[in-house]
Write an enzyme that holds these catalytic residues in place. Structure first.
Site: not given
Ligand SMILES: *[C@@H]1O[C@H](CO)[C@@H](O)[C@H](O)[C@H]1NC(C)=O
Ligand SMILES: *[C@@H]1O[C@H](CO)[C@@H](O)[C@H](O)[C@H]1NC(C)=O
Ligand SMILES: *[C@@H]1O[C@H](CO)[C@@H](O)[C@H](O)[C@H]1NC(C)=O
Ligand SMILES: *[C@@H]1O[C@H](CO)[C@@H](O)[C@H](O)[C@H]1NC(C)=O
Ligand SMILES: *[C@@H]1O[C@H](CO)[C@@H](O)[C@H](O)[C@H]1NC(C)=O
Ligand SMILES: *[C@@H]1O[C@H](CO)[C@@H](O)[C@H](O)[C@H]1NC(C)=O
Ligand SMILES: *[C@@H]1O[C@H](CO)[C@@H](O)[C@H](O)[C@H]1NC(C)=O
Ligand SMILES: *[C@@H]1O[C@H](CO)[C@@H](O)[C@H](O)[C@H]1NC(C)=O
Length: 579
Positions: A141, A197, A200-201, A425
């Protein structure tokens, strides 16, 4: 038969969108959002799918995408919104109180889990997500993510402050403080390291993360002093000052927006910055730009650049005039699900403006600066820089248009909300149909806080008022030494001594910005004036002391300039006489 039924549903959704007023949408969507939010919290939420008590699932979706996990960030934002509702007496139900207490208990367990980011004391608090049965998630992750601990501390401190005000300080000291302290210790220790960030990238430094970290330490200092936990105050204050300093560095003065990540190779135009602004809102700080308040010139300039980045990349925005609200997403370069608008991003664009309107109304004026002029020009082509009192027609014109503009973002979400009021989303950039994770939990508090902001609800402040950006930013300038300047001088009533010199730390010879010294009690015919300042190590500088009476410069020391070269490390004490 089946397809006819589908047509009716589509028709209802369209009717809701096109003929409903914003009030109609809010009245129907607010209770639906609240119910759907609670449905995603264990153990009793109807969609929480077996999540342990107090855990927020990100979404009940288990494939395309699989979001049936609990994220520290999302959970903290969800519970911050619920704690605000509870502490502002908007929902005083005992089930909400139980749920908040369940959240505290669950986070107390999660903090202690050893995980791929570390143990509780070696960085494990930066782990972004966990399984919903309170176990560690061990697959690959984007880790660590360093905003979670700060956001959780912010939520818990908000609850703690209410408990103290309601005669329950013992629960704060015994149960909340140990959890809060771990999060703040983590933040103070690791803030200056990179991490992923909020999307999550990108692993670099991120504006949203820095803002949350800064806020959490400020609130931590205040709570610590309230409950007598004074040993942390010095360290948290030092790191908060460093964070506030570092926060300023994201501003791009040439293009008038916040570059949201220091890495990642993107434009940096990102909902990250708008979310940072709304989650930094402290009405007592007015339109302060240092903390990126929603009505600050920088945050407004940034709002325009952010929104404009989406005007031409989503075809549902095609027909919209350049000064009207549009659907917005995370960032224009987004390729996740082919890069689509997000409900929570579009709601945040509205919420920032509602918060700004609340402050302008309270302070009975608004200011247009050269930085925010382009934002305001969207609403009046003739507006000029200046301060406009609430009684002026310019104030009325601008605030009326900005309210309508903010409502426009909510109406975009309304238009693409299906008839059952559920929020996924994302929604599709070509036709607006919901996309990606259904019932994304975060979409619901984002909607509810935007609605609350529209009503003028003001969450508790966090100490953003009157914060000074330290003149020396340790994070940017490398090693520092402490200089203790002591000046022997006789002074008259209302007279003060300041210091000014050739480096940033000494205000670059600007008497208006000079640091003022503090005087010891008057001795025979003089007192000793003192100030301790951080100055870059191994640096030569020039300086003079000056006198001010009632803040007005009255005298400089005689020539030549004083000069000094700092050592490589340590503390230096100078005692000198006025010249
Ligand atoms: C969940 O349901 C149980 C059983 O009815 C109840 O005891 C508990 O208080 C509920 N929890 C919350 C947070 O509402
Ligand atoms: C917890 O959930 C994870 C992920 O679903 C599963 O692999 C694990 O076996 C569960 N552990 C326990 C103790 O239930
Ligand atoms: C303090 O708050 C906790 C958490 O809600 C609760 O369990 C406890 O009963 C409260 N104590 C008092 C004295 O109100
Ligand atoms: C928007 O513009 C794009 C290309 O510029 C076009 O392909 C698309 O059909 C337009 N969409 C709408 C809804 O007008
Ligand atoms: C933060 O990190 C930078 C770069 O690694 C370093 O130069 C700076 O001294 C650090 N600042 C603080 C206050 O730790
Ligand atoms: C204080 O008085 C003494 C004796 O008159 C004098 O020498 C000294 O310069 C005075 N100090 C200041 C700071 O004015
Ligand atoms: C400074 O301010 C005080 C109090 O307001 C006033 O009494 C005094 O006259 C002022 N002094 C000068 C030189 O302006
Ligand atoms: C003191 O420094 C200032 C600012 O650099 C400069 O303008 C001035 O000439 C210097 N004074 C002397 C006597 O060198």
């Amino acid at each position: 038969m089946h397809s006819a039924w589908l047509v009716v549903l589509t028709f209802c959704a369209t009717v809701l969108a096109q003929s409903g007023s914003i009030e109609d949408y809010i009245n129907s969507e607010a209770p639906i959002s609240k119910a759907n939010l609670l449905a995603n919290i264990g153990p009793n939420g109807s969609r929480s799918s077996g999540a342990k008590a107090g855990l927020v699932i990100a979404s009940p979706s288990t494939s395309d995408p699989d979001y049936l996990f609990t994220w520290t960030r999302d959970s903290a934002l969800v519970f911050k919104s619920l704690i605000d509702q509870y502490t502002l007496s908007e929902d005083t139900s005992s089930s909400l109180r139980s749920s908040i207490d369940d959240y505290v208990a669950a986070q107390t367990v999660l903090q202690q889990l050893t995980n791929p980011s570390g143990t509780v004391s070696t960085g494990g608090l930066g782990e972004p997500k966990f399984n919903i049965n309170l176990t560690t998630f061990t697959d690959g992750w984007g880790r660590p993510q360093r905003d979670g601990p700060g956001l959780r501390a912010i939520a818990l401190i908000t609850y703690a402050n209410w408990l103290i005000d309601n005669s329950n300080a013992s629960y704060v000291t015994n149960t909340l403080w140990p959890v809060i302290k771990l999060d703040l210790d983590y933040t103070a220790k690791y803030w200056n390291q990179s991490g992923f960030d909020l999307w999550e990238e990108v692993s670099s430094r991120s504006f949203f993360t820095t803002a949350a970290q800064h806020r959490s330490l400020r609130q931590g200092v205040t709570l610590a002093s309230k409950i007598g936990q004074t040993s942390v105050i010095s360290e948290y204050t030092t790191q908060a000052n460093n964070l506030l300093c570092f926060l300023q560095s994201y501003w791009n003065p040439t293009d008038n927006y916040v570059t949201s990540n220091t890495g990642g190779g993107r434009s940096g135009k990102d909902a990250n910055s708008v979310l940072a602004s709304i989650h930094s809102f402290d009405a007592s700080a007015g339109c302060d730009a240092r903390t990126f308040q929603p009505c600050s010139d920088k945050a407004l300039a940034n709002h325009k650049v952010y929104v404009d980045a989406f005007r031409t990349i989503y075809s549902i925005n095609n027909a919209t005039a350049d000064n009207k609200a549009v659907a917005t997403g995370r960032y224009p370069e987004d390729v996740y699900y082919d890069g689509q608008p997000w409900y929570l991003a579009t709601a945040a664009a509205a919420e920032q403006l509602y918060n700004a309107l609340t402050v302008w109304t309270a302070q009975e004026s608004l200011e247009v600066t050269s930085t925010s002029l382009a934002f305001f020009c969207q609403f009046s082509s003739s507006v000029q820089t200046g301060t406009y009192a609430a009684s002026s027609s310019t104030f009325t014109t601008l605030t009326t248009a900005i309210k309508a503009y903010a409502d426009g973002f909510i109406l975009v979400n309304a238009k693409y909300t299906p008839a059952d009021g559920s929020l996924a989303e994302q929604f599709h950039k070509d036709d607006g149909h919901p996309l990606s994770a259904k019932h994304l939990t975060w979409s619901y508090p984002a909607t509810l806080t935007a609605f609350a902001a529209r009503k003028g609800v003001v969450p508790a402040g966090w100490g953003a008022k009157d914060l000074a950006v330290p003149s020396v930013c340790e994070s940017n300038l490398g090693p520092q030494v402490t200089m203790s300047f002591n000046l022997i001088a006789s002074t008259v009533k209302n007279e003060k001594i300041s210091i000014v010199g050739s480096i940033d730390a000494l205000s670059n010879w600007s008497p208006d910005d000079a640091h003022t010294l503090k005087s010891s009690p008057y001795l025979l015919n003089y007192s000793i004036w003192n100030i301790n300042l951080k100055i870059p190590a191994s640096t030569r500088f020039e300086y003079k002391f000056i006198r001010k009476v009632n803040g007005t410069l009255t005298a400089w020391e005689s020539d030549p300039n004083r000069s000094y070269e700092t050592p490589a490390k340590g503390i230096k004490v100078l005692v000198q006489n006025w010249r």
